[in-house]
Design a protein around this motif. Structure first.
Motif, short mmCIF file in Angstrom:
data_model
loop_
_atom_site.label_atom_id
_atom_site.label_comp_id
_atom_site.label_asym_id
_atom_site.label_seq_id
_atom_site.Cartn_x
_atom_site.Cartn_y
_atom_site.Cartn_z
N LEU A 283 1.10 -1.26 0.01
CA LEU A 283 0.12 0.07 -0.23
C LEU A 283 0.94 1.44 0.12
N ILE B 253 1.98 2.50 -3.08
CA ILE B 253 -0.19 2.26 -3.98
C ILE B 253 0.39 3.96 -3.97
N GLU B 254 0.38 4.35 -2.13
CA GLU B 254 0.24 5.64 -1.72
C GLU B 254 1.58 6.49 -2.75
N HIS C 183 0.85 7.08 -6.54
CA HIS C 183 -0.51 7.86 -6.40
C HIS C 183 -0.42 9.40 -6.42
N HIS D 270 -1.62 2.32 -13.51
CA HIS D 270 -1.61 2.59 -12.05
C HIS D 270 -2.82 1.88 -11.97
N GLU D 271 -4.30 2.03 -12.09
CA GLU D 271 -5.29 1.82 -11.84
C GLU D 271 -4.83 0.28 -11.94
N LYS E 270 -3.09 -1.74 -9.06
CA LYS E 270 -3.72 -1.70 -8.18
C LYS E 270 -4.56 -2.74 -7.84
N SER E 271 -4.93 -2.51 -9.35
CA SER E 271 -6.20 -3.57 -9.01
C SER E 271 -5.79 -5.06 -8.65
N HIS F 93 -4.16 -5.44 -4.97
CA HIS F 93 -5.82 -5.66 -4.13
C HIS F 93 -5.96 -7.36 -4.58
N TYR G 168 -9.37 1.08 -1.06
CA TYR G 168 -8.34 1.73 -0.93
C TYR G 168 -9.08 2.76 -1.18
#
Length: 318
Positions: A205, A208-209, A212, A237-238, A241-242, A245, A258
């Motif tokens: 995470l 990801i942060e 982002h 990026h999306e 992120k998926s 997850h 998220y």
């Protein structure tokens, strides 16, 4: 593949460095996977239920990459390293192929469709998760799929990507992420508590942060000259992120929601996912995973704080 993105090592460069055989340990990995699977089944049979068994750090130190690839919580730290060196698609591809080989398909038509989907995702030029393999390997896979040889179509590609992962693993052992994995997981633990699993997921995470913040708070991303590159980067990026997850949910058994996070709110919320505590407990086809990897486009505003805690729905299709 995103513009100006550094490429991971190709299989040909590893062959040049390591000699003629690009995958000397692949067969050993296969045997180790079979042995580990049998041991897990014996434990499940003994206790009468599926046991959340993982690979301990001592075993990983002894056996190397083949043990790490069979782990769940320690694998998070290796994935973080791959994200940092822009080669995470190698691990995603390898995991997909492991699932592809063991999933029970209802028909050859379904298996062929899944094989084509995997090829389009990882072996098509300029795809978001393109794996850096030689053209010869790609042609081998293409020819096999055209012949509808669904059982062994990815064998050469899997051996090749395993060599890329071996190269990454050697670098991983020299990083702070490796030492963090050792200190957080402990030497002999094979059943990691929630605290340890959450700590591993929080490492991902954090990536990801950080990404982002770089993508959505960069004033250049709205400049016309960078617009097309920006949209490609955001889309990638999306997707990452998926995928993270889904990785955390199915392998580690941790679900996270998220949202565009305000640092003043503390860490992102995590929760156990008892319905899918492991990949073995809830087998899923590679096609199912990719059908669910589409995430909504980011809101128009680039400021995380302006969106409070509006959640992303990772599994929602456009």
């Amino acid at each position: 593949m995103g513009a100006n993105r550094p490429r991971s090592s190709s299989i040909s460069s590893i062959m040049t460095t390591n000699g003629a055989n690009p995958n000397p340990n692949f067969d050993v990995h296969t045997l180790y996977r079979i042995k580990t699977s049998r041991s897990s089944k014996k434990l499940d049979h003994f206790f009468g239920e599926q046991i959340p068994h993982d690979i301990c750090i001592k075993e990983i130190k002894k056996e190397g990459l083949k043990a790490l690839l069979q782990s769940k919580v320690p694998l998070c730290y290796f994935l973080y390293h791959l994200l940092e060196e822009y080669s995470h698609e190698n691990l995603f591809f390898f995991i997909e192929l492991e699932q592809y080989e063991t999933f029970q398909y209802v028909s050859r038509v379904q298996q062929l469709a899944t094989a084509q989907h995997i090829f389009n995702t990882y072996l098509t030029r300029n795809s978001h998760f393109e794996v850096n393999l030689d053209d010869k390997v790609r042609r081998t896979v293409t020819d096999a799929i055209q012949r509808k040889d669904v059982e062994t179509c990815f064998e050469t590609a899997k051996r090749s990507v395993y060599s890329l992962l071996e190269s990454s693993y050697m670098r991983f052992m020299m990083t702070d992420s490796y030492h963090q994995m050792v200190s957080t997981c402990g030497e002999l633990t094979t059943h990691y508590p929630d605290e340890t699993r959450f700590a591993a997921v929080n490492v991902l995470l954090g990536y990801i942060e950080r990404e982002h913040a770089m993508i959505y708070t960069n004033p250049l991303t709205d400049a016309p000259v960078f617009m097309s590159v920006s949209q490609t980067t955001k889309r990638r990026h999306e997707l990452i992120k998926s995928m993270l997850h889904e990785f955390c949910r199915t392998l580690v058994g941790v679900e996270f929601n998220y949202y565009r996070h305000d640092p003043n709110d503390g860490p992102l919320p995590l929760s156990s996912a008892p319905s899918s505590s492991s990949a073995e407990a809830t087998p899923r086809s590679p096609q199912q995973i990719h059908q669910q990897q589409r995430s909504p486009s980011p809101p128009e505003s680039k400021s995380p704080k302006q969106h409070g805690k509006s959640k992303f729905d990772f599994l929602k299709k456009k």
